[in-house]
Design a protein around this motif. Structure first.
Motif, PDB file in Angstrom:
ATOM      1  N   GLY A  27       0.833  -1.188   0.000  1.00 47.66           N
ATOM      2  CA  GLY A  27       0.000   0.000   0.000  1.00 47.66           C
ATOM      3  C   GLY A  27       0.868   1.237   0.000  1.00 47.66           C
ATOM      4  N   SER A  28       0.514   2.193   0.847  1.00 44.14           N
ATOM      5  CA  SER A  28       1.288   3.434   0.894  1.00 44.14           C
ATOM      6  C   SER A  28       1.348   3.963   2.309  1.00 44.14           C
ATOM      7  N   PHE A  29       2.288   4.868   2.507  1.00 41.85           N
ATOM      8  CA  PHE A  29       2.511   5.521   3.784  1.00 41.85           C
ATOM      9  C   PHE A  29       2.935   6.947   3.472  1.00 41.85           C
ATOM     10  N   GLY A  30       2.459   7.918   4.265  1.00 40.97           N
ATOM     11  CA  GLY A  30       2.848   9.275   3.936  1.00 40.97           C
ATOM     12  C   GLY A  30       2.433  10.292   4.977  1.00 40.97           C
ATOM     13  N   ILE A  31       2.473  11.554   4.566  1.00 44.14           N
ATOM     14  CA  ILE A  31       2.138  12.674   5.443  1.00 44.14           C
ATOM     15  C   ILE A  31       0.885  13.363   4.921  1.00 44.14           C
ATOM     16  N   LYS A  32       0.192  14.048   5.824  1.00 48.06           N
ATOM     17  CA  LYS A  32      -1.014  14.766   5.422  1.00 48.06           C
ATOM     18  C   LYS A  32      -1.168  16.009   6.269  1.00 48.06           C
ATOM     19  N   GLY A  33      -1.939  16.949   5.771  1.00 44.05           N
ATOM     20  CA  GLY A  33      -2.227  18.163   6.519  1.00 44.05           C
ATOM     21  C   GLY A  33      -3.338  18.925   5.834  1.00 44.05           C
ATOM     22  N   GLY A  34      -3.870  19.930   6.534  1.00 43.20           N
ATOM     23  CA  GLY A  34      -4.929  20.703   5.923  1.00 43.20           C
ATOM     24  C   GLY A  34      -5.650  21.592   6.907  1.00 43.20           C
ATOM     25  N   LEU A  35      -6.861  21.993   6.531  1.00 41.84           N
ATOM     26  CA  LEU A  35      -7.654  22.947   7.294  1.00 41.84           C
ATOM     27  C   LEU A  35      -8.913  22.293   7.855  1.00 41.84           C
ATOM     28  N   ASN A  36      -9.326  22.774   9.015  1.00 43.66           N
ATOM     29  CA  ASN A  36     -10.551  22.329   9.661  1.00 43.66           C
ATOM     30  C   ASN A  36     -11.481  23.541   9.790  1.00 43.66           C
ATOM     31  N   TYR A  37     -12.727  23.380   9.379  1.00 42.27           N
ATOM     32  CA  TYR A  37     -13.743  24.418   9.553  1.00 42.27           C
ATOM     33  C   TYR A  37     -14.685  23.880  10.620  1.00 42.27           C
ATOM     34  N   TYR A  60      -6.436  23.774  11.969  1.00 45.98           N
ATOM     35  CA  TYR A  60      -5.533  23.034  11.084  1.00 45.98           C
ATOM     36  C   TYR A  60      -5.226  21.659  11.665  1.00 45.98           C
ATOM     37  N   HIS A  61      -4.647  20.801  10.820  1.00 43.59           N
ATOM     38  CA  HIS A  61      -4.199  19.481  11.268  1.00 43.59           C
ATOM     39  C   HIS A  61      -2.988  19.067  10.450  1.00 43.59           C
ATOM     40  N   ILE A  62      -2.166  18.198  11.038  1.00 39.82           N
ATOM     41  CA  ILE A  62      -0.995  17.650  10.365  1.00 39.82           C
ATOM     42  C   ILE A  62      -0.699  16.280  10.953  1.00 39.82           C
ATOM     43  N   GLY A  63      -0.293  15.334  10.098  1.00 41.74           N
ATOM     44  CA  GLY A  63      -0.047  14.005  10.634  1.00 41.74           C
ATOM     45  C   GLY A  63       0.449  13.007   9.604  1.00 41.74           C
ATOM     46  N   LEU A  64       0.241  11.735   9.922  1.00 49.97           N
ATOM     47  CA  LEU A  64       0.712  10.610   9.111  1.00 49.97           C
ATOM     48  C   LEU A  64      -0.469   9.730   8.732  1.00 49.97           C
ATOM     49  N   PHE A  65      -0.315   8.985   7.631  1.00 51.73           N
ATOM     50  CA  PHE A  65      -1.341   8.011   7.265  1.00 51.73           C
ATOM     51  C   PHE A  65      -0.679   6.766   6.692  1.00 51.73           C
TER      52      PHE A  65
END
Length: 199
Positions: A27-37, A60-65
């Motif tokens: 599969g895959s592994f990576g980083i993620k981030g973005g905005l929360n309203y 905001y949020h930032i993390g791993l998946f």
């Protein structure tokens, strides 16, 4: 109780790392981030039954998946999230660790839909400069569901999150008089826009 919470968090982190290492093979592994309203629940001053409803604010949020599968997939995440809600002229902020466990299906080309529970651990809450330590439950469970687009190593998704059960924070508001206890429902109610990059 605090040691139990630390143990659960450590177990989640190690399980996520182990899963992600295995995900690299299928599969895959990576980083993620973005905005929360987002907005939390109602705010009650003292014993008043009249609730102040929150206005939404940007966080905001930032993390791993990690992700296993293609047509059908399992996608656990480990994310640091910071949100704010406005109550008239007051602001309530929450910092937490989210661990969504999502199950998804590709429905058309790069488009997929997904849903799953989100384990949440509240790190810190603050109401207009007052640190709030008395949150009913530091651990809670919410629900995530949404839609995503995936283009090779880049992914974009939009999801809705809602907390399942009541989880109030209580604090003494000195502006209302000594010993007057106010309370806020800390359950999240938010739209989350994320960009993810597979490594």
């Amino acid at each position: 109780m605090k040691n139990l919470k630390k143990t659960v968090i450590a177990t989640l982190v190690f399980a996520f790392v182990g899963f992600s290492m295995n995900a690299q093979n299928g599969g895959s592994f990576g980083i993620k981030g973005g905005l929360n309203y987002s907005a939390n629940g109602d705010y009650f001053e003292s014993a008043s039954t009249n609730a102040k409803h929150p206005d939404r604010n940007i966080g905001y949020h930032i993390g791993l998946f990690g992700k296993i599968g293609n047509k059908f997939y399992l996608k656990p995440e480990l994310v640091y999230t910071a949100t704010k809600s406005d109550y008239s002229s007051d602001e309530f902020s929450v910092k937490k660790i989210d661990a969504p466990i999502l199950v998804g299906v590709r429905v058309l080309g790069p488009v997929s839909v997904f849903a799953g529970p989100s384990l949440q651990y509240i790190l810190d809450t603050e109401f207009e400069g007052i640190n709030i330590d008395n949150v009913e439950e530091d651990f809670s469970i919410g629900l995530n569901f949404g839609i995503g687009l995936s283009f090779n190593t880049i992914g974009i998704d939009l999801r809705y999150e809602r907390g399942f059960s009541n989880n109030e924070a209580t604090f003494i508001d000195n502006n209302l008089g000594a010993g007057v206890v106010s309370r806020i429902d800390t359950r999240p109610d938010q739209l989350i826009l994320s960009l993810s990059i597979a490594l």
